[in-house]
Design a protein around this motif. Structure first.
Motif, PDB file in Angstrom:
ATOM      1  N   VAL A 136       0.844  -1.208   0.000  1.00  0.00           N
ATOM      2  CA  VAL A 136       0.000   0.000   0.000  1.00  0.00           C
ATOM      3  C   VAL A 136       0.874   1.251   0.000  1.00  0.00           C
ATOM      4  CG1 VAL A 136      -1.746   1.300   1.276  1.00  0.00           C
ATOM      5  CG2 VAL A 136      -1.878  -1.189   1.191  1.00  0.00           C
ATOM      6  N   VAL A 137       1.893   1.247   0.841  1.00  0.00           N
ATOM      7  CA  VAL A 137       2.766   2.422   0.960  1.00  0.00           C
ATOM      8  C   VAL A 137       3.476   2.698  -0.362  1.00  0.00           C
ATOM      9  CG1 VAL A 137       4.884   3.249   2.072  1.00  0.00           C
ATOM     10  CG2 VAL A 137       3.028   2.315   3.457  1.00  0.00           C
ATOM     11  N   SER A 138       3.892   1.662  -1.052  1.00  0.00           N
ATOM     12  CA  SER A 138       4.584   1.927  -2.310  1.00  0.00           C
ATOM     13  C   SER A 138       3.599   2.381  -3.384  1.00  0.00           C
ATOM     14  CB  SER A 138       5.408   0.716  -2.763  1.00  0.00           C
ATOM     15  OG  SER A 138       4.596  -0.221  -3.415  1.00  0.00           O
ATOM     16  N   GLN A 139       2.385   1.864  -3.345  1.00  0.00           N
ATOM     17  CA  GLN A 139       1.385   2.365  -4.296  1.00  0.00           C
ATOM     18  C   GLN A 139       1.056   3.826  -4.001  1.00  0.00           C
ATOM     19  OE1 GLN A 139      -2.129  -0.168  -4.580  1.00  0.00           O
ATOM     20  NE2 GLN A 139      -2.920   1.098  -6.255  1.00  0.00           N
ATOM     21  N   ALA A 140       1.183   4.201  -2.744  1.00  0.00           N
ATOM     22  CA  ALA A 140       0.927   5.590  -2.350  1.00  0.00           C
ATOM     23  C   ALA A 140       2.133   6.475  -2.643  1.00  0.00           C
ATOM     24  CB  ALA A 140       0.575   5.650  -0.865  1.00  0.00           C
TER      25      ALA A 140
END
Lengths: 274, 99
Positions: free
Chosen positions: A228-232
């Motif tokens: 999720v963090v990398s997609q963000a």
């Protein structure tokens, strides 16, 4: 995660209820149910602080829904804790008539709600843990806990979806939303380690097949959070310094203030009903 | 202030709820959201959490083309004096629920 136990949830001869519980397991199970119940209660209270203050109407309702899910879980878990304790207390006694030192929630849930970015980042970090935990707890040998977990798992999955989608939009949004989301992740990071600690309480319960090994949850948790963090387009802190203490009653200064507000009414007007 | 700015990049979406499998999706209201996923989540939280829901639709309100009050004469009047067009001369088969 439950070594030697078949997966699936049909009741078997080895399943326990409060009546058939091994007396030696009671103290550890009571402690564990307080941890779960206090996590849900304190986080639910923090989320409820958004009621009437949400960024816009729909999100205000969404956050209040999350709060209600958490308080509902707390009600079930603390009620079960009281039953296991067998000292004549009930869920309300445990929620409203204990002081900060007796609370067993993780520190991460008691931190003030902060800005919307902080609330979203905390919800993501916590829900990613809670959905794995309750998924595993559906297989607990302690039947009443498995029942609560089945419902809590569904709720936690939605909390995870909602907070994931928000973090992605904040991180990949404006300069300000991005900076606030990153700051929140940086500030929260040192509170995540506590969720995966294994102490005597957990060793006892893991051996008895009542609880999953928290250490086994950490790798899938990290994988989920990283995705999720990398997609963000944000980054997870590298720092591995972790704060701890909540599970043994050593809390931040914030919990006392939260309890003062949450417990005021039942303490000022004992046995008030509505 | 322009419309776009006053909503912070969020636009209205119309929400349709299906109460049970096989039943039609019915319009229940609208939500504000930045995109389809958030519109679905907002619709779930605002309209889907009480009562039974098996499916939700959301569509940008701008994708809906509507008649105006001025259209009501030419669009709808002609049906008024042709009662034979109404399906009231048929018997609904016993057990037909979603007709």
């Amino acid at each position: 995660m439950f070594d030697g136990r078949a997966s699936g949830r049909p009741t078997s001869d080895t399943d326990m209820t409060t009546a058939t519980l091994d007396p030696e397991l009671r103290p550890a199970l009571f402690d564990y149910l307080l941890r779960l119940g206090d996590d849900a209660l304190v986080l639910g209270h923090r989320l409820s602080e958004w009621c009437g203050h949400g960024p816009y109407l729909e999100e205000d309702i969404a956050l209040t829904n999350l709060a209600l899910d958490c308080v509902g879980q707390a009600n079930g878990l603390l009620g079960l804790a009281a039953e296991v304790e067998g000292a004549g207390r009930d869920a309300d006694d445990l929620a409203f008539r204990r002081d900060a030192l007796d609370f067993r929630n993780a520190l991460i849930v008691e931190l003030p709600k902060g800005d919307f970015g902080f609330t979203v980042a905390r919800q993501l970090l916590f829900s990613a843990y809670a959905h794995l935990l309750y998924e595993a707890l559906r297989e607990s040998a302690f039947e009443p806990l498995a029942g609560i977990a089945a419902k809590a798992f569904k709720e936690a999955r939605y909390h995870l979806r909602h907070s994931s989608e928000w973090l992605i939009r904040l991180g990949d949004g404006t300069d300000e939303s991005r900076q606030r989301a990153q700051t929140a992740l940086d500030d929260l990071w040192m509170y995540t380690g506590e969720l995966f600690e294994k102490d005597d309480t957990l060793r006892t319960l893991v051996d008895a097949g009542l609880a999953p090994d928290p250490r086994a949850l950490e790798a899938p948790w990290r994988e989920r959070v990283e995705a999720v963090v990398s997609q963000a387009t944000l980054t997870l802190p590298e720092d591995d310094f972790m704060l701890t203490g909540g599970r043994s009653g050593r809390h931040t200064e914030h919990l006392g203030h939260l309890l003062a507000e949450m417990q005021f009414l039942p303490r000022a007007y004992p046995d008030a009903v509505w | 202030m322009s419309e776009q700015k006053s909503t912070g990049g969020m636009v209205p979406w119309e929400v349709f709820v299906q109460p049970r499998t096989g039943a039609p999706h019915e319009h229940v209201g609208n939500v504000h959201a930045s995109d389809a996923e958030m519109a679905l989540q907002n619709a779930r939280d605002v309209y889907g959490r009480r009562g039974k829901v098996v499916s939700l639709w959301v569509t940008p309100a701008s994708a809906i083309h509507a008649t105006t009050p001025d259209d009501s004469g030419p669009f709808f009047d002609p049906a008024d004096d042709k009662p034979y067009r109404h399906p009231s001369f048929y018997k609904v088969p016993h057990g037909g629920k979603n007709v």
